[in-house]
Write a protein that holds these residues in place. Structure first.
Motif, mmCIF file in Angstrom:
data_model
loop_
_atom_site.group_PDB
_atom_site.id
_atom_site.type_symbol
_atom_site.label_atom_id
_atom_site.label_comp_id
_atom_site.label_asym_id
_atom_site.label_seq_id
_atom_site.Cartn_x
_atom_site.Cartn_y
_atom_site.Cartn_z
ATOM 1 N N UNK A 1 8.440 10.563 2.796
ATOM 2 C CA UNK A 1 8.171 10.302 1.517
ATOM 3 C C UNK A 1 8.661 8.905 1.443
ATOM 4 N N UNK A 2 7.940 8.277 0.145
ATOM 5 C CA UNK A 2 8.083 6.875 -0.050
ATOM 6 C C UNK A 2 8.754 6.678 -1.524
ATOM 7 N N UNK A 3 9.553 5.851 -1.798
ATOM 8 C CA UNK A 3 10.155 5.752 -3.132
ATOM 9 C C UNK A 3 10.179 4.284 -3.532
ATOM 10 N N UNK B 1 7.178 8.838 -4.874
ATOM 11 C CA UNK B 1 5.794 8.309 -5.434
ATOM 12 C C UNK B 1 4.707 8.652 -4.580
ATOM 13 N N UNK B 2 4.955 9.078 -3.186
ATOM 14 C CA UNK B 2 3.807 9.281 -2.284
ATOM 15 C C UNK B 2 4.506 10.178 -1.239
ATOM 16 N N UNK B 3 3.849 10.948 -0.729
ATOM 17 C CA UNK B 3 4.297 11.645 0.642
ATOM 18 C C UNK B 3 3.053 11.247 1.775
ATOM 19 N N UNK B 4 3.433 11.130 3.088
ATOM 20 C CA UNK B 4 2.575 10.653 3.887
ATOM 21 C C UNK B 4 2.642 11.598 5.069
ATOM 22 N N UNK B 5 1.235 11.943 5.490
ATOM 23 C CA UNK B 5 1.128 12.745 6.739
ATOM 24 C C UNK B 5 0.761 11.477 7.719
ATOM 25 N N UNK B 6 1.274 11.506 8.825
ATOM 26 C CA UNK B 6 1.132 10.662 9.969
ATOM 27 C C UNK B 6 0.353 10.995 11.041
#
Length: 316
Positions: free
Chosen positions: A106-108, A147-152
């Motif tokens: 998760x990015x903030x 603000x965004x969720x990331x699938x790596x």
């Protein structure tokens, strides 16, 4: 399939080593649970996954505007001890949470960092996040500020050296005239598994946090939104590819995945320091040595295109 085996499954095409001329060894004789750790490829897969996610987190956290935290089980699990990694997934399975799919990161906004760190601390630390239901008030507080969720995803390639990197897309008969490349083309792609599409879409819809897939190569990385991924697949621009995956326990399964041309995504980052590849090994109680390559160090800097997307999401 057990979640530990799922996260370490390796495409048959990517398995580099095969040991011949050795009599079978009963897996019950191993110190480490052998249904999971059959050989070097799976240990390297573990190290490679840890390395790529750490590069992303470090790159985001080095900006003055954003910061990232691990969120999904493969990201919050221990990253320096393969046995502890295994036991973490055993605990997750025992809690009945092994089948839950969550994005990896998760990015903030940087301005929310203190508040997010306090909420994570209230929950027992990042390692405990996969064990908490998302209806929990602290979890809701975290998700409300993401603000965004990331699938790596990651690949053991130097993208710039791949033969078809830089080749323009052209109309393809198999795509009914839509732009693409020949099936045998070797170029950077952003991989999305068919089995992950619906769970990720459901998570995004419920939590109202946009998901992006970030794919890390040895020298660069690319990203694409889940929304655009779904449109490309549904409109027939990208066809499924079936690959055989082998789990550490030896079981093989066929899975459909989508290899999205990097042209459809955005440049995410460039490596400004390559990692070192260090020889490591584990030894079972019988003295059997399993060597593997450990990824250490290396840094990545986010591209302007990626920062622009993060800013747009933060201001949206």
């Amino acid at each position: 399939m057990h979640p530990f085996e799922k996260v370490l499954s390796v495409s048959i095409e990517d398995i580099e080593f095969e040991f011949n001329g050795q009599s079978p060894i009963e897996w019950s004789s191993f110190l480490l649970n052998p249904r999971r750790l059959r050989g070097s490829d799976f240990l390297m897969r573990w190290s490679q996954g840890v390395w790529s996610e750490e590069r992303i987190v470090l790159a985001v956290n080095q900006t003055k505007e954003f910061f990232a935290i691990p969120y999904g089980p493969s990201s919050t699990a221990p990253d320096d001890d393969v046995r502890a990694f295994e036991l973490y997934f055993e605990r997750l399975e025992a809690a009945g949470l092994g089948a839950i799919k969550r994005p990896d990161l998760l990015i903030f906004r940087k301005t929310d960092q203190s508040a997010i760190e306090k909420l994570v601390s209230n929950l027992g630390g990042a390692a405990e996040l996969p064990f908490k239901v998302e209806e929990d008030k602290n979890m809701q507080g975290i998700l409300s500020k993401a603000i965004i969720a990331v699938e790596c995803e990651n690949s053991l390639w130097k993208a710039a050296m791949m033969p078809d990197y830089g080749t323009e897309l052209r109309p393809q008969k198999r795509l009914e005239g839509k732009l693409g490349l020949k099936k045998s083309a070797v170029l950077p792609t952003i991989i999305v598994k068919e089995e992950d599409r619906e769970p990720l879409q459901t998570w995004q819809d419920i939590n109202n946090v946009p998901i992006h897939v970030w794919h890390v190569f040895f020298d660069m990385a690319f990203g694409i939104s889940l929304d655009k991924t779904q449109r490309l697949i549904e409109d027939g621009f990208i066809l499924p590819t079936e690959q055989t995956f082998q789990a550490p326990g030896g079981a093989t399964t066929k899975k459909s995945l989508y290899k999205l041309y990097y042209h459809y995504g955005y440049p995410l980052g460039d490596a400004n320091e390559e990692p070192s590849l260090v020889a490591k090994s584990i030894t079972d109680k019988n003295g059997h040595i399993l060597p593997y390559v450990h990824f250490k160090g290396g840094t990545m800097i986010l591209r302007a295109e990626a920062l622009k997307i993060l800013r747009e999401l933060a201001n949206g």
